[in-house]
Design an enzyme around this catalytic site. Sequence first.
Site, mmCIF file in Angstrom:
data_model
loop_
_atom_site.group_PDB
_atom_site.id
_atom_site.type_symbol
_atom_site.label_atom_id
_atom_site.label_comp_id
_atom_site.label_asym_id
_atom_site.label_seq_id
_atom_site.Cartn_x
_atom_site.Cartn_y
_atom_site.Cartn_z
ATOM 1 N N HIS A 284 0.799 -1.222 0.000
ATOM 2 C CA HIS A 284 0.000 0.000 0.000
ATOM 3 C C HIS A 284 0.832 1.273 0.000
ATOM 4 C CE1 HIS A 284 -0.657 -2.218 3.995
ATOM 5 N NE2 HIS A 284 0.480 -1.592 4.126
ATOM 6 N N TYR B 169 5.544 4.274 -4.103
ATOM 7 C CA TYR B 169 5.976 4.494 -5.479
ATOM 8 C C TYR B 169 7.294 3.750 -5.683
ATOM 9 C CZ TYR B 169 8.106 6.500 -9.582
ATOM 10 O OH TYR B 169 8.721 6.643 -10.799
ATOM 11 N N ALA C 37 4.346 0.631 3.811
ATOM 12 C CA ALA C 37 3.469 1.707 3.339
ATOM 13 C C ALA C 37 4.212 3.038 3.306
ATOM 14 C CB ALA C 37 2.249 1.820 4.250
ATOM 15 N N SER D 80 7.950 1.345 6.840
ATOM 16 C CA SER D 80 7.005 2.343 6.324
ATOM 17 C C SER D 80 7.613 3.740 6.280
ATOM 18 C CB SER D 80 5.752 2.368 7.199
ATOM 19 O OG SER D 80 5.093 1.122 7.149
#
Length: 198
Positions: free
Chosen positions: A97, A100, A114, A139
Amino acid sequence: GGATLVDPQSVYFSHDTKIGCDVIVEPQVFFGPGVTIADGATIRAFSHLEGASIASGAVVGPYARLRPGAEIGPKARVGNFVEVKNAVVDAGAKLNHLSYIGDAHVGAAANIGAGTITCNYDGFAKHHTEIGAGAFVGSNSALVAPVTIGDGAYVGSGSVITRDVADDALAVARGRQFDRPGWAAEFRKRKAAEKTGK
């Protein structure tokens, strides 16, 4: 050939879209030119794909964007609000999730947390990021290319990585946390006094 379109009227194909057997395509998926999907893959709702190949058993979406040069390996996962461009994602890797991944190679069984981005463009040229097999990227990390994250390496959440990370190493690149007990209460009291003039 055994493909399942959950809502055929909402799916848009290009003239050259290739879909294998036992593929599931959920509603509101857009296929631009140059997309190939191997047997047993799943394309979840609201995904946009162009110039990409998806291997057998991979799951893409929902709300994923695959741009030209995206190669998604067997049983890899590209989740919601993930964009992949000119990157190879090897078997079993997870980009679940809000990430890029551009101009990169993600090794087998790597996990991308994430909010992770590959910082591939310096304003003049694109640079490559190499993420090793079994690597774990925490993350909200920024990987500033050109850079290599070694096999089995860990990147601590919130890091900005500008140097190569060795195999099985831990890299943490962020400001050290410090706490000031009672500061918030004092701050509110001071600001309230300034506001009332007392």
